[in-house]
Design a protein around this motif. Sequence first.
Motif: not given
Lengths: 162, 561
Positions: A21, A62, A65-66, A71, A73-74, B125-128, B146, B151, B179-181, B302-304
């Motif tokens: 990722r 950028q 932020k990205q 998800v 990245v802690i 946005k995410h996948n598993y 999620i 966003r 914890k990471s989101y 979304d900060p990006t």
Amino acid sequence: MNEEKHVISMLVDNKPGVLSRIVGLFSGRGFNIESLCVAETMDPHTSSITIVTMANLPIVEQIEKQLNKLVNVIKLRDLTGPKSVKREMALICVKAKTENRAEILSIVDIFRCKVVDVGPEHYIIEVTGDEGKLSALLNLLKPLGIKKIARTGVIAQLREPK
Amino acid sequence: MKLKGTEILLKTLKSEGVDTIFGYPGGVVLDLYDDLIRTDIRHILVRHEQGAIHAADAYARASGKVGVCLVTSGPGATNTVTGIASAYMDSIPVVVITGQVPTPLIGNDAFQEVDIVGITRPCTKHNYLVKYTEDLAETVKEAFYIAKSGRPGPVLIDLPKDVGNKTITYNAPREAKLKSYNPTYKPNMKQLHKVVELIKTAKKPILFAGGGVILSGASAELKKLAKKTKIPVTTSLMGLGAFPGTDPLWLGMIGMHGTYRANMSTGDCDLILAVGVRFDDRVTGKINTFAPQSKIVHIDIDPTSIRKNIPVTVPVVGDCKISLKHLNRLIEEVNLRDIIKKRKKWADQIDLWKNTKPLAYDQKDIIKPQYVVEKLYDLTEGKAIVTTEVGQNQMWAAQYYHFDRPGHFITSGGLGCMGFGLPAAIGAQIACPDKLVVDIAGDGSIQMNIQEMATAVQYCLPIKIVILNNGYLGMVRQWQELFYKKQYACTNLDHSPDFVKLAEAYGAVGLRATKPDEVESVLSKGLFSTDTVIMDFRIEREESVYPMVPAGTAITEMLLV
């Protein structure tokens, strides 16, 4: 705007696909990776990743932020500059003809490196240090003939408050 | 309680409030389908997996819930990729469940095996990939969390056949928390105070709203802010409906095919209050000429999105609705009377732009597409849910159907994905059975997912398809006319089916209008029918969409009719 080297350190979930990722984000958005280092931390559920990138400031913003948006990245820290300790290791295989052997050994001594493999025509030198040390050493060894080199890429850690 | 993986999946879907799934069965999801029909979850069988994902996307937009799409491994999964990418660009909450070959076969190039998690990594946005049945319930819960939080966006779950088939002791999953989101919903009040100061001093302000306002349900707050401060409003394509298209403060859409007054206002304003937008290139035109004298406030979750494309004076990271609510509260305390009085000149200037160059077309004895959309607007009293295909049809719909409410304009904005409109109409109609749903289509786009006619007829969906038929890939032809010396390379579509007969072949109603005076009667007949209807309007072949900002120029440099 000037491109600068930035050292980004991340704590990430130690799960399959997480590295992909991160690397995919860099390639997909046209960001650049100079070096990349990954290993498990004390907690087997998390890994630490250190990436060195060349970019101007808005792009670095950028990139960070990205990465933070992923998800997995802690935690992320920009460890550029003196606030952190940075080290890199390299194994350098250098041509060692009879007339050069003494000179190489004295360079090894000055730079506090180690010779970890010897042959009639070569030394393999192990060196650890910051970017400046590594490039100074390489500059001295280059004229003698570097056969191969393997570098780990930078790892970094924030200095503790004094 | 002992449960099979597939049962756990369905149970968790139920607990997430899922009552409808758009899907297509196949080898590795046979067990899942076998269990699915024993539940009360409704399954809509599409005719192509791309249809399933677009329908789920539109279902999410029309219902405000998470759309769910279920397909098999390999080609089933890859067929959803376009739709996933579209949902990702437009930030639509969708959960896509793909079957996967059994875990011992993964990586062996097994039959219908594809690394869909790898393929969709950059467009979800995410996948598993679920490897253990024990992880399934929690993964599904996390996926929904999620998809709809922060966003929103599509989340994919790849489920190997053996993971679905294993029976384990079921434990209810805990609340999804990562914890990471942790999306930031509440804005920084210090930043909002700065925004109020800018509003107080601005002489030529505009509000610029995007899809984020619709996604966060902030339309009422936006309207309140605009009314209170008398600041005129423009939106992006994705923001249409976020502010009433019939309000006197409405500037029209901004961007490549935006109105003259919206684009000119952007060029001349001294403050842009941007809410839930991402300053896409179709909005900004040539980036360094965009709003040259303006300060920019950018509110987004979304900060990006912030400072990605343009420099921002005051960034505000937060949910649009919560941020606008706080902003409205702060504005309450400001005496606005004198401020608004001072902006009289700005209001006059905007009126002047509006009156000198309104949206316009020549009415002739050939049907004009704009006229069809206008008539459609009149006859539906602006109340229909409009989906679109992509191209000229989409732009005419955006320009001439004056959207008053959020969630009534459903289009593939970011990806610009042809073939979106028909399956989207199906998804929207399923979400809102009592509403009139119209797909404004082109003769090119409609053929990209025309097979979904069968789905519409099978489920007795009274969707109306308005084909603006010019026998061209119209938007590309328009570019060729303007920028490629009228060399119409491969854009002539004169070998299309007879859409009336095609409708009939699917068991739907087909109608056609070839002259302007037939438009109204065909529309009335079609719209008030209880069947699925295709209306084929033979429009002026070389009509173009204006205003148009050529790619890479300033948005104030428009080509006009």
